[in-house]
Design an enzyme around this catalytic site. Sequence first.
Site, PDB file in Angstrom:
ATOM      1  N   GLU A  15       0.847  -1.207   0.000  1.00  0.00           N
ATOM      2  CA  GLU A  15       0.000   0.000   0.000  1.00  0.00           C
ATOM      3  C   GLU A  15       0.876   1.249   0.000  1.00  0.00           C
ATOM      4  OE1 GLU A  15      -2.960   1.039  -0.262  1.00  0.00           O
ATOM      5  OE2 GLU A  15      -4.419  -0.497   0.304  1.00  0.00           O
ATOM      6  N   ASP A 209     -10.300   0.988  -3.662  1.00  0.00           N
ATOM      7  CA  ASP A 209      -9.229   0.975  -2.668  1.00  0.00           C
ATOM      8  C   ASP A 209      -8.445   2.278  -2.816  1.00  0.00           C
ATOM      9  OD1 ASP A 209      -6.989   0.185  -0.977  1.00  0.00           O
ATOM     10  OD2 ASP A 209      -7.538  -1.897  -1.319  1.00  0.00           O
TER      11      ASP A 209
END
Length: 302
Positions: A15, A209
């Site tokens: 991420e 996301d």
Amino acid sequence: MTWQILNPNPDQLGESPFWHPDEQMLYWVDIPGKKIQRANVFMGTVESWDMPSEPGCIAPAAKGGLVLALRHGIFRAPTWGGPLQPIAVLGYDPAQMRANDGKCDPLGRFWAGSMYEPRDKADGVLYCLNGHVLQPMMDRATVANGLAWSPDCTTLYWSCTGSHQVRAWDWGAANNRLSNERLFHQATPKPAGWTWGQTGGPGYGGRPDGATVDSQGHYYSAMYEGRRIVKFSPQGQVLAELETPVQCPTMPCLGGEDLKTLFITSSRQGRSEAELAAMPGSGCIWAMRVDVPGLPVNFYKA
């Protein structure tokens, strides 16, 4: 245009990627792996730095090093691998919540969202660290994601992955005020009977996301479990769908010397053996060239 793999050793859940223009390196985190990583994409080398708890997001600091949101608070790291300096405590119970997606705004304030790990309540909050003052800005998210700003600094985007929504606000950069909340995009919910970790299935394109915005104001959203990056116009129209070599892309960023390389992080956490066999690059960083450059990363300025 084709995807190229950057790191052969996958993360569990990559991420928060960003391109550091001074170092010419790509940074990102592996959340459950409790690592911050950076790669010299020209040399093909990757460095890892172990964290004391899960890093949700990171950003470069104007005075050097990084600012980072860990499960148990926000910290400054003046040097790579050096001691962490606490800045602020996030306003939640770390036994049930942790930091998630975030980055710096164009004026140098650090923003970090939170997520409720049981994922059955919309208790996620988006915080803004202005200097050393932490302020909650938005709430009502199960998993806070998709933070980005328009190039003209008038619109802020934020998504709730659980509700499959991307929301937008008018943003006053100077006074840090948000107004005119609206639905930017509503993704199709999961079909009946869909289970977490399932691969494929008709009528489901994933859920929003992480995200980034390019220099023309296009919003790129990673669709987790949807095997695609969706490119939206500033008005919310779908302009393109980029199929990814992984089922679970997690966050895009634009970097490289000309900011025309689209990097994506991805996840292999909780995925089936069959999926990982079919997509062995799950959890890796992937990159492809695009026509429109991105925006330079924003630095933390406190």
